[in-house]
Design an enzyme around this catalytic site. Structure first.
Site, mmCIF file in Angstrom:
data_model
loop_
_atom_site.group_PDB
_atom_site.id
_atom_site.type_symbol
_atom_site.label_atom_id
_atom_site.label_comp_id
_atom_site.label_asym_id
_atom_site.label_seq_id
_atom_site.Cartn_x
_atom_site.Cartn_y
_atom_site.Cartn_z
ATOM 1 N N ARG A 1 0.835 -1.207 0.000
ATOM 2 C CA ARG A 1 0.000 0.000 0.000
ATOM 3 C C ARG A 1 0.873 1.262 0.000
ATOM 4 O O ARG A 1 1.859 1.347 0.714
ATOM 5 C CB ARG A 1 -0.900 -0.010 1.243
ATOM 6 C CG ARG A 1 -1.759 1.213 1.357
ATOM 7 C CD ARG A 1 -2.908 1.005 2.290
ATOM 8 N NE ARG A 1 -2.502 0.853 3.675
ATOM 9 C CZ ARG A 1 -3.365 0.717 4.673
ATOM 10 N NH1 ARG A 1 -4.659 0.668 4.432
ATOM 11 N NH2 ARG A 1 -2.938 0.584 5.912
ATOM 12 N N ARG B 1 -0.592 -6.050 13.791
ATOM 13 C CA ARG B 1 -1.911 -5.418 13.676
ATOM 14 C C ARG B 1 -2.996 -6.467 13.438
ATOM 15 O O ARG B 1 -4.119 -6.331 13.915
ATOM 16 C CB ARG B 1 -1.906 -4.369 12.550
ATOM 17 C CG ARG B 1 -1.168 -3.111 12.987
ATOM 18 C CD ARG B 1 -0.689 -2.292 11.827
ATOM 19 N NE ARG B 1 -1.750 -1.689 11.063
ATOM 20 C CZ ARG B 1 -1.623 -1.314 9.794
ATOM 21 N NH1 ARG B 1 -0.497 -1.501 9.151
ATOM 22 N NH2 ARG B 1 -2.635 -0.758 9.182
#
Ligand code: AMP
Length: 221
Positions: free
Chosen positions: A133, A177
């Site tokens: 990303r 995460r």
């Protein structure tokens, strides 16, 4: 139509991209706790100083900090006709805090005004998505080097600014995460289902197809 939308799903599931589209379409703001916290870090506020250590480790920032940031944001004029919550709530405890915040603002309720939209996608696909990303620091456009690359590598199609990678999109923090997501956030699926406000979207599809599914859910209600 509902006024408050909670976008629920693992990191990198495409929530951010779809939130921007829905925000434009409905003219309601995109309220994203991750960005609000990063802005506090950038501005070197007291809240930002507390948040930084947690964000760098891929852990949840303490609820008091997040609740303060979100309550402050939801009181702004542009939130009076509705909003899209992206990245909040992220735990059952935060969902309860949201209920209290909504009650104190006395405008919308979870049960009557809210839809929680769950983005369903496999974790391993997502870890690869996160690592690839990139975003434009100037206009906020999000790219993926594999599935949605810019025309010129590393430069924004819209404003030609050099793209950046979020510090917590490296593999180690990305995996942390996910662990946090599974432990803290995944239980919200059942929580919202029991409230009768959960809808699901298959998120392992092209952006345009997810957008069609999302519109159908939002406008059917
Ligand atoms: P995001 O941009 O949503 O991926 O969030 C980036 C990081 O900000 C997360 O890994 C957390 O450390 C922190 N964060 C964002 N939203 C929350 C929240 N609702 N509660 C606690 N921490 C959060």
């Amino acid at each position: 139509m509902k006024k408050v939308f909670i976008f629920l799903g693992p990191p990198g599931s495409g929530k951010g991209t779809q939130t921007s589209r829905l925000s434009d379409k409905l003219s309601i703001p995109h309220v994203d706790t991750g960005s609000l916290l990063r802005k506090n870090i950038q501005d070197n506020t007291e809240l930002g100083k507390i948040a930084k250590g947690y964000i760098d480790k891929g852990q949840l920032v303490p609820i008091e900090v997040v609740s303060e940031v979100i309550k402050d944001r939801l009181q702004k004029d542009d939130c009076q006709n509705g909003y899209i919550l992206d990245g909040f709530p992220r735990s059952i405890e935060q969902a309860q805090a949201l209920k209290d915040i909504l009650a104190s603002l006395d405008k919308f309720t979870l049960k009557d005004d809210t839809l929680a939209i769950y983005f369903d996608i496999d974790n391993e696909v997502l870890i690869q998505r996160l690592i690839n990303r990139r975003s434009c620091p100037k206009c906020g456009t999000i790219y993926n080097l594999i599935s949605n690359p810019p025309k010129i590598m590393d430069y924004c199609d819209i404003c030609d600014t050099k793209l950046t990678q979020r510090k917590d999109d490296n593999e180690q923090t990305a995996r942390a995460r996910f662990e946090t997501y599974e432990k803290e956030t995944a239980p919200l699926y059942e929580y919202f289902k029991q409230l009768g406000i959960l809808r699901e979207i298959k998120a392992d599809k092209p952006i345009s197809e997810i957008w069609e599914d999302l519109k159908q859910i939002v406008f059917e209600e």
